[in-house]
Design an enzyme around this catalytic site. Structure first.
Site, PDB file in Angstrom:
ATOM      1  N   GLY A  89       0.871  -1.178   0.000  1.00  0.00           N
ATOM      2  CA  GLY A  89       0.000   0.000   0.000  1.00  0.00           C
ATOM      3  C   GLY A  89       0.900   1.217   0.000  1.00  0.00           C
ATOM      4  O   GLY A  89       1.696   1.398  -0.912  1.00  0.00           O
ATOM      5  N   GLU A  90       0.804   2.007   1.041  1.00  0.00           N
ATOM      6  CA  GLU A  90       1.616   3.222   1.125  1.00  0.00           C
ATOM      7  C   GLU A  90       2.157   3.325   2.554  1.00  0.00           C
ATOM      8  O   GLU A  90       1.395   3.526   3.501  1.00  0.00           O
ATOM      9  CB  GLU A  90       0.718   4.410   0.742  1.00  0.00           C
ATOM     10  N   SER A  91       3.474   3.185   2.668  1.00  0.00           N
ATOM     11  CA  SER A  91       4.053   3.119   4.012  1.00  0.00           C
ATOM     12  C   SER A  91       3.889   4.426   4.786  1.00  0.00           C
ATOM     13  O   SER A  91       3.785   4.410   6.018  1.00  0.00           O
ATOM     14  CB  SER A  91       5.531   2.730   3.930  1.00  0.00           C
ATOM     15  N   CYS A 122       6.065  -5.341   0.279  1.00  0.00           N
ATOM     16  CA  CYS A 122       6.205  -4.019  -0.337  1.00  0.00           C
ATOM     17  C   CYS A 122       6.179  -2.916   0.728  1.00  0.00           C
ATOM     18  O   CYS A 122       7.147  -2.778   1.469  1.00  0.00           O
ATOM     19  CB  CYS A 122       5.140  -3.832  -1.412  1.00  0.00           C
ATOM     20  N   ARG A 160      12.732   3.138  -0.765  1.00  0.00           N
ATOM     21  CA  ARG A 160      11.366   3.173  -1.308  1.00  0.00           C
ATOM     22  C   ARG A 160      11.372   3.542  -2.787  1.00  0.00           C
ATOM     23  O   ARG A 160      12.264   4.243  -3.254  1.00  0.00           O
ATOM     24  CB  ARG A 160      10.526   4.218  -0.570  1.00  0.00           C
ATOM     25  N   ILE A 193       5.133  -3.028  -7.710  1.00  0.00           N
ATOM     26  CA  ILE A 193       4.391  -1.774  -7.879  1.00  0.00           C
ATOM     27  C   ILE A 193       5.024  -0.716  -6.982  1.00  0.00           C
ATOM     28  O   ILE A 193       4.942  -0.808  -5.758  1.00  0.00           O
ATOM     29  CB  ILE A 193       2.912  -1.954  -7.479  1.00  0.00           C
ATOM     30  N   ARG A 194       5.659   0.260  -7.569  1.00  0.00           N
ATOM     31  CA  ARG A 194       6.411   1.282  -6.793  1.00  0.00           C
ATOM     32  C   ARG A 194       7.148   0.595  -5.640  1.00  0.00           C
ATOM     33  O   ARG A 194       7.099   1.009  -4.481  1.00  0.00           O
ATOM     34  CB  ARG A 194       5.453   2.362  -6.254  1.00  0.00           C
ATOM     35  N   HIS A 239       4.407  -8.278  -4.607  1.00  0.00           N
ATOM     36  CA  HIS A 239       3.059  -8.571  -4.093  1.00  0.00           C
ATOM     37  C   HIS A 239       2.629  -9.996  -4.443  1.00  0.00           C
ATOM     38  O   HIS A 239       1.914 -10.183  -5.428  1.00  0.00           O
ATOM     39  CB  HIS A 239       2.046  -7.609  -4.729  1.00  0.00           C
ATOM     40  N   GLU A 241       0.289 -11.492  -3.239  1.00  0.00           N
ATOM     41  CA  GLU A 241      -1.183 -11.534  -3.140  1.00  0.00           C
ATOM     42  C   GLU A 241      -1.855 -10.991  -4.406  1.00  0.00           C
ATOM     43  O   GLU A 241      -3.063 -10.887  -4.467  1.00  0.00           O
ATOM     44  CB  GLU A 241      -1.662 -10.788  -1.887  1.00  0.00           C
TER      45      GLU A 241
END
Ligand code: GLN
Length: 262
Positions: A89-91, A122, A160, A193-194, A239, A241
């Protein structure tokens, strides 16, 4: 392949049942040493938590693992877990939400607890790391990531967004059979993803490198480190998942959550 964003819904039911000829089907790990089921929590503050739950549920349905999966949003819910997944997601957002909800300290305690298994994917890997830096040109001085407060459980330094922006997301077919074990399909579609990379392993005695991508010249295993294990803690840049393949989740359950029951 179109890369979904971590929060996009992903339907993968067909692939989740695609292991009918899998040799593991004959060896369900369905008895624990104390007769108690294990509880796996998935941190559900932000990001791709629902997908992890779906993949674990598919493994449990297929192999009969004595495991419950639950979403974690409070310290009380966390306390009931034997294992925790911190999703992608977004840390930065996860740091903020965890702090606002008073969960950061409970998370820090949980990931340090030697009786608990932990997996960060991630953004989750970034949160587990000892050190996290923001993406910057190689020549720029290393600075800690501005808005991330890592839990400092995994002795690695991560960077990151090391592969670039969302548009530079990619899928690498990786051979994880060295630890997932041999199955009919060796290639595993690792979705980046990023994604962060693990720039430094800070304690090589404790941290095992599970996988490196191919190097710039295409030589296998000479590129960035993207999967590590430190005992009961697993960290992946990508990921699993979102892979339409439950092998990684099944391995985590068997190797990290149920292992003492073998
Ligand atoms: N897919 C992801 O989890 C991306 C991680 C994100 N770039 C971060 O820094 O938190």
């Amino acid at each position: 392949m179109q890369i979904p964003t971590p929060s996009a819904p992903v339907t993968c039911i067909d692939a989740l049942t695609a292991h009918e000829t899998d040799p593991r089907a004959s060896s369900p790990q369905n008895i624990t040493s104390d007769g108690q089921a294990r509880t796996v929590g998935v941190l559900a503050l932000q990001g791709a938590f629902a997908e992890h739950v779906d993949y674990f549920e598919a493994c449990i349905a297929q192999y009969g693992h004595p495991v419950h999966v639950t979403l974690v949003r409070t310290a009380a819910q966390l306390d009931r877990c034997d294992a925790l997944v911190i999703p992608g997601g977004e840390s930065t957002a996860m740091t903020q939400i965890a702090s606002r909800m008073g969960l950061h300290e409970a998370l820090a305690r949980f990931v340090q607890d030697p009786r608990r298994a932990v997996w960060g994917t991630c953004a989750g890997l970034i949160l587990l790391a000892r050190e996290a830096a923001d993406a910057a040109p190689a020549s720029a001085p290393q600075r800690p990531a501005a808005l991330v407060e890592p839990l400092q459980a995994l002795e690695v330094a991560v960077r990151r967004n090391a592969f670039g922006r969302q548009a530079q997301s990619f899928v690498a077919t990786c051979d994880f059979s060295a630890f997932l074990g041999p199955t009919e399909t060796q290639g595993f579609p690792a979705v980046f993803i990023r994604a962060p990379v693990i720039e430094h392993v800070l304690d090589p005695e404790r941290v095992e490198v599970l996988h490196r991508l191919a190097g710039a010249d295409g030589t296998a295993g000479t590129g960035p480190v993207v999967a590590v294990r430190q005992g009961r803690i697993l960290g992946t840049s990508f990921h699993p998942e979102l892979a339409d393949d439950t092998r990684f989740h099944d391995w985590f359950l068997r190797e990290f959550v149920l292992r003492d029951t073998k």
